[in-house]
Design an enzyme around this catalytic site. Structure first.
Site, short mmCIF file in Angstrom:
data_model
loop_
_atom_site.label_atom_id
_atom_site.label_comp_id
_atom_site.label_asym_id
_atom_site.label_seq_id
_atom_site.Cartn_x
_atom_site.Cartn_y
_atom_site.Cartn_z
N HIS A 52 42.93 52.32 60.25
CA HIS A 52 42.00 51.94 59.19
C HIS A 52 42.59 52.25 57.82
CE1 HIS A 52 39.48 51.93 62.75
NE2 HIS A 52 38.67 51.13 62.09
N ASP A 181 34.00 61.70 63.42
CA ASP A 181 34.08 60.28 63.06
C ASP A 181 34.39 59.53 64.34
OD1 ASP A 181 34.53 57.77 62.03
OD2 ASP A 181 36.19 58.35 60.72
N MET A 182 33.38 58.88 64.91
CA MET A 182 33.58 58.28 66.23
C MET A 182 32.93 56.91 66.33
SD MET A 182 30.83 60.30 68.65
CE MET A 182 30.89 59.04 69.92
N LYS A 234 25.20 55.94 77.91
CA LYS A 234 24.75 56.73 76.75
C LYS A 234 25.29 56.14 75.45
CE LYS A 234 24.25 60.98 79.43
NZ LYS A 234 24.62 62.40 79.58
#
Length: 340
Positions: A52, A181-182, A234
């Protein structure tokens, strides 16, 4: 080294930032906007999030050329009450819109204890963790997320209906921060692209092949365009709820709307800041966090001698390494950037 193994070059942060600035100016950004965007892409690269940062930069320029990112657009306030505001990003550069929203959320939090900015009609923010680091370094807890194009199937489904909607949680810690940060997928697609560039398999399964089999092969995942939800059902459920909240709070587009377009733009994002100074236990917070981290660091690693690190700790190590020795960039990626 086999012929497909990529060659890396080391680029000094200042050189990288100057090259980004040159290209951004040539593509219609003002001097101030170009400087800020160049800093964002360089910082992301320097802190090890190449997917990124430097690797994503050519696509950012492509979006500007295709008028999906409008270089001179600025966000506009739509409505607000107390600690919550809605803003329209007007399809401006995602990092600039996200920085503005982060600053505004902190300003609201300073007045109200908590601030929430819901941003619609914006673009890819690149690396969400950047905004978490920014807020946490100024003493605010930060929670933020973005929706995306559909690139992930619901659990037990075969077609993409979910985005890998990244979530960021950041907490001030000492002079730095603890930053999660996921993506809601096991790996972001930027990380999958990086593994493909390096001709490496993923350490654990990260998506599906075209036949619907779970795989660690990044090329098969890129071909199928189907990521694997983190935590299976989940992660799928969390992705769905994050999308719902992003769209309803901002009044912007949901994943299914974004997916109907010919590219990923017009996203919805949430920026929440909490001012720790309003808490009665402010003076004991840092000690509490240190005790939690100290206990966490006592985890017994599977591989003897390997350190168990908390979210964001690797960034501190990578930042120093790349500042001292230069940022590793795939040679072909750097050649592409130099030609822009």
């Amino acid at each position: 080294m086999n012929e497909n193994t990529p060659v890396f070059v080391k680029i000094k942060p200042a050189e990288m930032e100057a090259e980004f600035f040159r290209i951004l100016i040539a593509n219609g950004l003002s001097e101030h906007s170009a400087k800020t965007c160049a800093e964002v892409f360089t910082t992301n690269s320097m802190e090890g999030v190449y997917s990124h940062g430097v690797n994503r930069f050519p696509k950012f320029i492509e979006y500007i050329k295709n008028k999906l990112v409008l270089p001179d657009a600025v966000p506009a306030k739509v409505s607000g009450f107390g600690g919550i505001e809605q803003w329209n990003g007007n399809l401006g550069p995602g990092p600039l819109n996200a920085l503005h929203a982060t600053e505004r959320a902190m300003s609201l939090a300073a007045k109200n204890g908590i601030g929430c900015v819901a941003l619609g009609n914006t673009n890819h923010w690149m690396r969400g963790g950047l905004y978490g680091w920014k807020a946490a370094k100024q003493g605010f807890v930060f929670i933020g997320w973005s929706n995306t194009i559909a690139n992930m199937p619901a659990w037990n489904a075969t077609d993409n209906r979910l985005g890998n909607n990244p979530l960021v949680i950041a907490i001030p810690f000492a002079n730095e921060a603890i930053v999660l940060d996921m993506a809601m997928s096991q790996y972001s697609f930027g990380a999958i692209e990086m593994a493909s560039l390096k001709n490496e398999h993923l350490p654990v399964a990260g998506g599906y092949d075209v036949d619907g089999n779970i795989t660690t092969d990044p090329n098969e995942i890129l071909q199928s365009k189907k990521g694997l939800p983190a935590g299976y059902w989940k992660g799928a459920g969390l992705s769905l709820l994050l999308d719902m909240l992003a769209a309803l709070l901002s009044g912007g587009k949901a994943v299914h709307d974004i997916t109907k377009q010919d590219a990923e733009y017009g996203l919805s994002q949430i920026f929440i800041a909490i001012d720790l100074k309003v808490l009665s236990n402010l003076k004991s917070i840092n000690l509490l966090l240190q005790q939690i981290i100290d206990d966490y660091h006592q985890s017994i690693p599977v591989e003897p001698g390997k350190k168990i690190i908390y979210p964001g700790e690797r960034v501190l190590m990578t930042r120093k390494e790349n500042m001292d020795n230069g940022i590793p960039v795939v040679e072909q990626v750097w050649k592409t950037i130099k030609s822009l």
